[in-house]
Design a protein around this motif. Structure first.
Motif, PDB file in Angstrom:
ATOM      1  N   ILE A  40       0.831  -1.205   0.000  1.00 38.36           N
ATOM      2  CA  ILE A  40       0.000   0.000   0.000  1.00 38.36           C
ATOM      3  C   ILE A  40       0.868   1.260   0.000  1.00 38.36           C
ATOM      4  O   ILE A  40       0.647   2.191  -0.789  1.00 38.36           O
ATOM      5  CB  ILE A  40      -0.933  -0.008   1.226  1.00 38.36           C
ATOM      6  CG1 ILE A  40      -1.979  -1.118   1.085  1.00 38.36           C
ATOM      7  CG2 ILE A  40      -1.612   1.350   1.402  1.00 38.36           C
ATOM      8  CD1 ILE A  40      -2.792  -1.354   2.349  1.00 38.36           C
ATOM      9  N   LEU A  41       1.877   1.284   0.873  1.00 35.34           N
ATOM     10  CA  LEU A  41       2.725   2.466   0.985  1.00 35.34           C
ATOM     11  C   LEU A  41       3.529   2.713  -0.289  1.00 35.34           C
ATOM     12  O   LEU A  41       3.605   3.845  -0.786  1.00 35.34           O
ATOM     13  CB  LEU A  41       3.670   2.320   2.180  1.00 35.34           C
ATOM     14  CG  LEU A  41       3.021   2.377   3.568  1.00 35.34           C
ATOM     15  CD1 LEU A  41       4.046   2.069   4.649  1.00 35.34           C
ATOM     16  CD2 LEU A  41       2.387   3.738   3.822  1.00 35.34           C
ATOM     17  N   SER A  49       2.860   1.751  -3.329  1.00 34.63           N
ATOM     18  CA  SER A  49       1.963   2.152  -4.414  1.00 34.63           C
ATOM     19  C   SER A  49       1.593   3.625  -4.293  1.00 34.63           C
ATOM     20  O   SER A  49       1.580   4.359  -5.293  1.00 34.63           O
ATOM     21  CB  SER A  49       0.696   1.284  -4.399  1.00 34.63           C
ATOM     22  OG  SER A  49       1.014  -0.081  -4.570  1.00 34.63           O
ATOM     23  N   GLU A  50       1.309   4.078  -3.075  1.00 37.03           N
ATOM     24  CA  GLU A  50       0.913   5.472  -2.885  1.00 37.03           C
ATOM     25  C   GLU A  50       2.095   6.422  -3.040  1.00 37.03           C
ATOM     26  O   GLU A  50       1.953   7.507  -3.618  1.00 37.03           O
ATOM     27  CB  GLU A  50       0.269   5.640  -1.510  1.00 37.03           C
ATOM     28  CG  GLU A  50      -1.084   4.940  -1.388  1.00 37.03           C
ATOM     29  CD  GLU A  50      -1.752   5.203  -0.055  1.00 37.03           C
ATOM     30  OE1 GLU A  50      -1.089   5.767   0.848  1.00 37.03           O
ATOM     31  OE2 GLU A  50      -2.933   4.846   0.088  1.00 37.03           O
ATOM     32  N   ALA A  97       2.902   6.760  -6.670  1.00 38.60           N
ATOM     33  CA  ALA A  97       1.853   7.490  -7.395  1.00 38.60           C
ATOM     34  C   ALA A  97       1.731   8.939  -6.941  1.00 38.60           C
ATOM     35  O   ALA A  97       0.984   9.727  -7.535  1.00 38.60           O
ATOM     36  CB  ALA A  97       0.513   6.779  -7.207  1.00 38.60           C
ATOM     37  N   THR A 143       0.468   9.944  -4.081  1.00 42.83           N
ATOM     38  CA  THR A 143      -0.791  10.145  -3.353  1.00 42.83           C
ATOM     39  C   THR A 143      -0.664   9.804  -1.871  1.00 42.83           C
ATOM     40  O   THR A 143      -1.676   9.746  -1.173  1.00 42.83           O
ATOM     41  CB  THR A 143      -1.900   9.269  -3.980  1.00 42.83           C
ATOM     42  OG1 THR A 143      -1.510   7.883  -3.906  1.00 42.83           O
ATOM     43  CG2 THR A 143      -2.139   9.655  -5.431  1.00 42.83           C
ATOM     44  N   PHE A 144       0.555   9.606  -1.395  1.00 45.81           N
ATOM     45  CA  PHE A 144       0.737   9.188  -0.014  1.00 45.81           C
ATOM     46  C   PHE A 144       0.353  10.297   0.948  1.00 45.81           C
ATOM     47  O   PHE A 144       0.730  11.468   0.774  1.00 45.81           O
ATOM     48  CB  PHE A 144       2.188   8.779   0.237  1.00 45.81           C
ATOM     49  CG  PHE A 144       2.502   8.517   1.685  1.00 45.81           C
ATOM     50  CD1 PHE A 144       1.987   7.403   2.324  1.00 45.81           C
ATOM     51  CD2 PHE A 144       3.289   9.391   2.417  1.00 45.81           C
ATOM     52  CE1 PHE A 144       2.261   7.160   3.661  1.00 45.81           C
ATOM     53  CE2 PHE A 144       3.578   9.159   3.742  1.00 45.81           C
ATOM     54  CZ  PHE A 144       3.052   8.037   4.368  1.00 45.81           C
ATOM     55  N   SER A 145      -0.409   9.942   1.975  1.00 41.94           N
ATOM     56  CA  SER A 145      -0.804  10.870   3.028  1.00 41.94           C
ATOM     57  C   SER A 145      -0.696  10.154   4.357  1.00 41.94           C
ATOM     58  O   SER A 145      -1.376   9.136   4.576  1.00 41.94           O
ATOM     59  CB  SER A 145      -2.235  11.367   2.808  1.00 41.94           C
ATOM     60  OG  SER A 145      -2.724  12.008   3.972  1.00 41.94           O
ATOM     61  N   ARG A 205      -4.068  10.105   6.176  1.00 42.60           N
ATOM     62  CA  ARG A 205      -5.012   9.138   5.630  1.00 42.60           C
ATOM     63  C   ARG A 205      -4.618   7.712   5.988  1.00 42.60           C
ATOM     64  O   ARG A 205      -5.468   6.863   6.258  1.00 42.60           O
ATOM     65  CB  ARG A 205      -5.105   9.287   4.111  1.00 42.60           C
ATOM     66  CG  ARG A 205      -6.223   8.455   3.489  1.00 42.60           C
ATOM     67  CD  ARG A 205      -6.505   8.825   2.043  1.00 42.60           C
ATOM     68  NE  ARG A 205      -5.361   8.546   1.187  1.00 42.60           N
ATOM     69  CZ  ARG A 205      -4.614   9.476   0.584  1.00 42.60           C
ATOM     70  NH1 ARG A 205      -4.893  10.755   0.778  1.00 42.60           N
ATOM     71  NH2 ARG A 205      -3.608   9.154  -0.184  1.00 42.60           N
ATOM     72  N   PHE A 206      -3.312   7.446   6.039  1.00 43.55           N
ATOM     73  CA  PHE A 206      -2.837   6.118   6.411  1.00 43.55           C
ATOM     74  C   PHE A 206      -3.281   5.779   7.833  1.00 43.55           C
ATOM     75  O   PHE A 206      -3.847   4.705   8.085  1.00 43.55           O
ATOM     76  CB  PHE A 206      -1.309   6.055   6.323  1.00 43.55           C
ATOM     77  CG  PHE A 206      -0.727   4.778   6.865  1.00 43.55           C
ATOM     78  CD1 PHE A 206      -0.653   3.639   6.083  1.00 43.55           C
ATOM     79  CD2 PHE A 206      -0.255   4.710   8.175  1.00 43.55           C
ATOM     80  CE1 PHE A 206      -0.129   2.449   6.595  1.00 43.55           C
ATOM     81  CE2 PHE A 206       0.270   3.530   8.693  1.00 43.55           C
ATOM     82  CZ  PHE A 206       0.330   2.404   7.895  1.00 43.55           C
TER      83      PHE A 206
END
Length: 228
Positions: A49-50, A52-53, A56, A58-60, A63-64
Protein backbone atom coordinates in the motif's frame (compact mmCIF):
# COMPACT_ATOMS: atom_id res chain seq x y z
CA UNK A 1 -4.08 -2.17 -4.07
CA UNK A 2 -6.14 -4.86 -5.79
CA UNK A 3 -7.96 -7.34 -3.62
CA UNK A 4 -5.89 -10.49 -3.14
CA UNK A 5 -8.21 -13.37 -2.27
CA UNK A 6 -5.30 -15.69 -1.54
CA UNK A 7 -4.17 -13.38 1.26
CA UNK A 8 -7.52 -13.89 2.97
CA UNK A 9 -7.07 -17.63 2.46
CA UNK A 10 -3.66 -17.41 4.10
CA UNK A 11 -5.19 -15.53 7.02
CA UNK A 12 -7.64 -18.40 7.51
CA UNK A 13 -4.83 -20.95 7.36
CA UNK A 14 -2.94 -18.93 9.99
CA UNK A 15 -5.79 -18.26 12.42
CA UNK A 16 -7.24 -21.78 12.62
CA UNK A 17 -4.16 -23.37 14.26
CA UNK A 18 -3.94 -20.44 16.70
CA UNK A 19 -7.54 -21.03 17.80
CA UNK A 20 -7.01 -24.79 18.09
CA UNK A 21 -3.79 -24.24 20.06
CA UNK A 22 -5.60 -22.04 22.59
CA UNK A 23 -8.45 -24.55 22.72
CA UNK A 24 -5.97 -27.12 23.99
CA UNK A 25 -5.74 -29.54 21.05
CA UNK A 26 -2.46 -31.40 21.47
CA UNK A 27 -2.02 -31.93 17.73
CA UNK A 28 -1.80 -28.14 17.36
CA UNK A 29 0.70 -27.52 20.16
CA UNK A 30 2.70 -25.41 17.70
CA UNK A 31 -0.33 -23.56 16.39
CA UNK A 32 0.84 -20.26 17.85
CA UNK A 33 3.15 -19.88 14.84
CA UNK A 34 0.07 -18.62 13.01
CA UNK A 35 0.76 -15.30 14.73
CA UNK A 36 4.13 -15.17 13.00
CA UNK A 37 2.37 -15.69 9.66
CA UNK A 38 0.08 -12.75 10.48
CA UNK A 39 3.12 -10.54 11.08
CA UNK A 40 4.47 -11.41 7.64
CA UNK A 41 1.07 -10.73 6.02
CA UNK A 42 0.85 -7.34 7.77
CA UNK A 43 4.32 -6.34 6.65
CA UNK A 44 3.51 -7.34 3.09
CA UNK A 45 0.16 -5.53 2.84
CA UNK A 46 1.32 -2.32 4.47
CA UNK A 47 4.43 -2.14 2.29
CA UNK A 48 2.49 -2.72 -0.93
CA UNK A 49 0.00 0.00 0.00
CA UNK A 50 2.73 2.47 0.99
CA UNK A 51 4.92 1.83 -2.06
CA UNK A 52 1.96 2.15 -4.41
CA UNK A 53 0.91 5.47 -2.88
CA UNK A 54 4.44 6.90 -2.65
CA UNK A 55 5.19 6.04 -6.28
CA UNK A 56 1.85 7.49 -7.40
CA UNK A 57 2.41 10.65 -5.37
CA UNK A 58 -0.79 10.14 -3.35
CA UNK A 59 0.74 9.19 -0.01
CA UNK A 60 -0.80 10.87 3.03
CA UNK A 61 0.33 10.03 6.54
CA UNK A 62 -2.97 11.30 7.98
CA UNK A 63 -5.01 9.14 5.63
CA UNK A 64 -2.84 6.12 6.41
CA UNK A 65 -3.42 6.42 10.17
CA UNK A 66 -7.12 7.15 9.63
CA UNK A 67 -7.50 3.88 7.71
CA UNK A 68 -5.64 1.95 10.41
CA UNK A 69 -7.86 3.48 13.13
CA UNK A 70 -11.09 2.60 11.30
CA UNK A 71 -9.91 -0.95 10.78
CA UNK A 72 -8.64 -1.67 14.30
CA UNK A 73 -10.29 0.54 16.92
CA UNK A 74 -13.96 -0.54 16.62
CA UNK A 75 -13.24 -4.26 17.11
CA UNK A 76 -10.64 -3.57 19.81
CA UNK A 77 -13.09 -1.37 21.73
CA UNK A 78 -15.73 -4.11 21.64
CA UNK A 79 -13.26 -6.66 23.04
CA UNK A 80 -12.18 -4.34 25.85
CA UNK A 81 -15.75 -3.41 26.81
CA UNK A 82 -16.85 -7.06 26.71
CA UNK A 83 -14.12 -7.97 29.24
CA UNK A 84 -15.08 -5.29 31.77
CA UNK A 85 -18.17 -6.83 33.42
CA UNK A 86 -16.55 -10.26 33.76
CA UNK A 87 -13.40 -8.79 35.25
CA UNK A 88 -15.50 -6.81 37.75
CA UNK A 89 -17.50 -9.90 38.77
CA UNK A 90 -14.81 -12.56 38.87
CA UNK A 91 -11.45 -11.00 39.65
CA UNK A 92 -9.98 -10.46 43.10
CA UNK A 93 -8.54 -6.97 43.78
CA UNK A 94 -4.95 -7.73 42.70
CA UNK A 95 -6.13 -9.31 39.47
CA UNK A 96 -8.49 -6.41 38.83
CA UNK A 97 -5.64 -3.96 39.31
CA UNK A 98 -3.51 -5.84 36.77
CA UNK A 99 -6.46 -5.91 34.39
CA UNK A 100 -6.81 -2.13 34.71
CA UNK A 101 -3.13 -1.73 33.87
CA UNK A 102 -3.55 -3.93 30.82
CA UNK A 103 -6.54 -1.85 29.66
CA UNK A 104 -4.42 1.30 29.81
CA UNK A 105 -1.54 -0.41 28.00
CA UNK A 106 -3.85 -1.66 25.25
CA UNK A 107 -5.23 1.85 24.67
CA UNK A 108 -1.71 3.13 24.02
CA UNK A 109 -0.61 -0.03 22.13
CA UNK A 110 2.17 -0.87 24.57
CA UNK A 111 0.68 -4.02 26.13
CA UNK A 112 3.60 -6.09 24.85
CA UNK A 113 5.94 -4.07 27.07
CA UNK A 114 3.60 -4.47 30.05
CA UNK A 115 3.36 -8.25 29.70
CA UNK A 116 7.12 -8.50 29.13
CA UNK A 117 7.75 -6.77 32.48
CA UNK A 118 5.32 -9.03 34.36
CA UNK A 119 6.39 -12.37 35.75
CA UNK A 120 5.67 -15.53 33.78
CA UNK A 121 5.63 -16.32 30.10
CA UNK A 122 2.80 -16.20 27.58
CA UNK A 123 2.39 -19.95 27.99
CA UNK A 124 2.27 -19.99 31.82
CA UNK A 125 -0.87 -21.14 33.63
CA UNK A 126 -1.36 -17.64 35.10
CA UNK A 127 -1.74 -16.28 31.57
CA UNK A 128 -5.26 -17.73 31.51
CA UNK A 129 -6.26 -14.96 33.96
CA UNK A 130 -5.13 -12.17 31.60
CA UNK A 131 -7.98 -11.69 29.13
CA UNK A 132 -6.11 -9.05 27.10
CA UNK A 133 -2.83 -10.94 26.89
CA UNK A 134 -3.36 -11.65 23.20
CA UNK A 135 -3.17 -7.91 22.43
CA UNK A 136 0.64 -8.07 22.65
CA UNK A 137 0.77 -8.97 18.95
CA UNK A 138 -1.51 -6.07 18.02
CA UNK A 139 0.81 -3.75 19.96
CA UNK A 140 3.81 -5.01 17.98
CA UNK A 141 1.96 -4.39 14.71
CA UNK A 142 0.89 -0.90 15.77
CA UNK A 143 4.45 -0.03 16.71
CA UNK A 144 5.45 -1.12 13.22
CA UNK A 145 2.64 0.99 11.71
CA UNK A 146 3.87 3.97 13.69
CA UNK A 147 7.33 3.92 12.12
CA UNK A 148 6.97 2.15 8.76
CA UNK A 149 5.18 4.90 6.76
CA UNK A 150 7.37 7.68 8.13
CA UNK A 151 10.54 5.68 7.49
CA UNK A 152 9.60 4.74 3.93
CA UNK A 153 8.58 8.31 3.09
CA UNK A 154 11.77 9.83 4.54
CA UNK A 155 14.17 7.29 3.02
CA UNK A 156 12.50 7.20 -0.39
CA UNK A 157 14.90 9.90 -1.61
CA UNK A 158 17.70 7.33 -1.52
CA UNK A 159 15.93 5.35 -4.22
CA UNK A 160 13.86 2.22 -4.23
CA UNK A 161 16.80 -0.16 -4.65
CA UNK A 162 18.81 1.25 -1.75
CA UNK A 163 15.72 1.36 0.43
CA UNK A 164 15.06 -2.31 -0.34
CA UNK A 165 18.55 -3.29 0.83
CA UNK A 166 18.15 -1.16 3.96
CA UNK A 167 15.02 -3.17 4.78
CA UNK A 168 16.90 -6.42 4.15
CA UNK A 169 19.74 -5.26 6.41
CA UNK A 170 17.43 -4.37 9.31
CA UNK A 171 15.58 -7.68 8.90
CA UNK A 172 18.84 -9.63 9.10
CA UNK A 173 19.94 -7.72 12.22
CA UNK A 174 16.58 -8.42 13.87
CA UNK A 175 16.81 -12.11 12.97
CA UNK A 176 20.28 -12.30 14.52
CA UNK A 177 18.93 -10.57 17.64
CA UNK A 178 16.19 -13.21 17.79
CA UNK A 179 18.76 -15.98 17.63
CA UNK A 180 20.47 -14.41 20.63
CA UNK A 181 17.20 -13.63 22.40
CA UNK A 182 15.66 -17.10 22.53
CA UNK A 183 18.76 -18.32 24.36
CA UNK A 184 19.37 -15.47 26.79
CA UNK A 185 16.17 -13.38 27.04
CA UNK A 186 13.26 -15.60 26.00
CA UNK A 187 10.46 -13.41 27.41
CA UNK A 188 11.82 -10.29 25.73
CA UNK A 189 12.37 -12.32 22.59
CA UNK A 190 8.66 -13.18 22.55
CA UNK A 191 7.14 -9.77 23.31
CA UNK A 192 9.45 -6.98 22.17
CA UNK A 193 9.40 -5.45 18.68
CA UNK A 194 13.14 -5.55 18.01
CA UNK A 195 12.94 -9.35 18.10
CA UNK A 196 9.79 -9.46 15.96
CA UNK A 197 10.48 -6.83 13.32
CA UNK A 198 12.23 -9.30 11.01
CA UNK A 199 8.90 -11.10 10.51
CA UNK A 200 7.13 -7.91 9.46
CA UNK A 201 10.10 -6.98 7.29
CA UNK A 202 10.04 -10.42 5.66
CA UNK A 203 6.58 -9.44 4.46
CA UNK A 204 7.91 -6.02 3.52
CA UNK A 205 10.61 -7.62 1.36
CA UNK A 206 7.90 -9.66 -0.37
CA UNK A 207 6.01 -6.40 -0.91
CA UNK A 208 9.03 -4.78 -2.59
CA UNK A 209 9.46 -7.79 -4.86
CA UNK A 210 5.75 -8.06 -5.68
CA UNK A 211 5.58 -4.40 -6.74
CA UNK A 212 8.77 -4.66 -8.81
CA UNK A 213 7.64 -7.55 -11.00
CA UNK A 214 4.17 -8.96 -11.68
CA UNK A 215 3.70 -11.94 -9.37
CA UNK A 216 3.64 -15.31 -11.10
CA UNK A 217 1.38 -18.09 -9.93
CA UNK A 218 3.09 -21.26 -8.75
CA UNK A 219 0.98 -24.15 -7.52
CA UNK A 220 4.12 -25.99 -6.46
CA UNK A 221 5.35 -23.20 -4.22
CA UNK A 222 1.83 -22.66 -2.88
CA UNK A 223 1.57 -26.33 -1.91
CA UNK A 224 5.03 -26.20 -0.34
CA UNK A 225 4.11 -23.15 1.75
CA UNK A 226 0.82 -24.67 2.87
CA UNK A 227 2.60 -27.89 3.84
CA UNK A 228 5.19 -26.02 5.88
Amino acid sequence: MKYRSEIDGLRAVAVVPVILFHAGFGAFSGGYVGVDVFFVISGYLITVILLSEIEAGTFSIARFYERRARRILPALSVVMLACLPFAWLWMIPDQLKEFGQSLTAVVFFVSNFLFWKEEGSYFAAAAELKPLLHTWSLAVEEQYYLFAPLTLALLWRFGRRRLFWMVVGVAVLSLLATEWGWRYAPRANFYLPQFRIWELLAGSICGFLATSHPPRASKGLSALGLGM
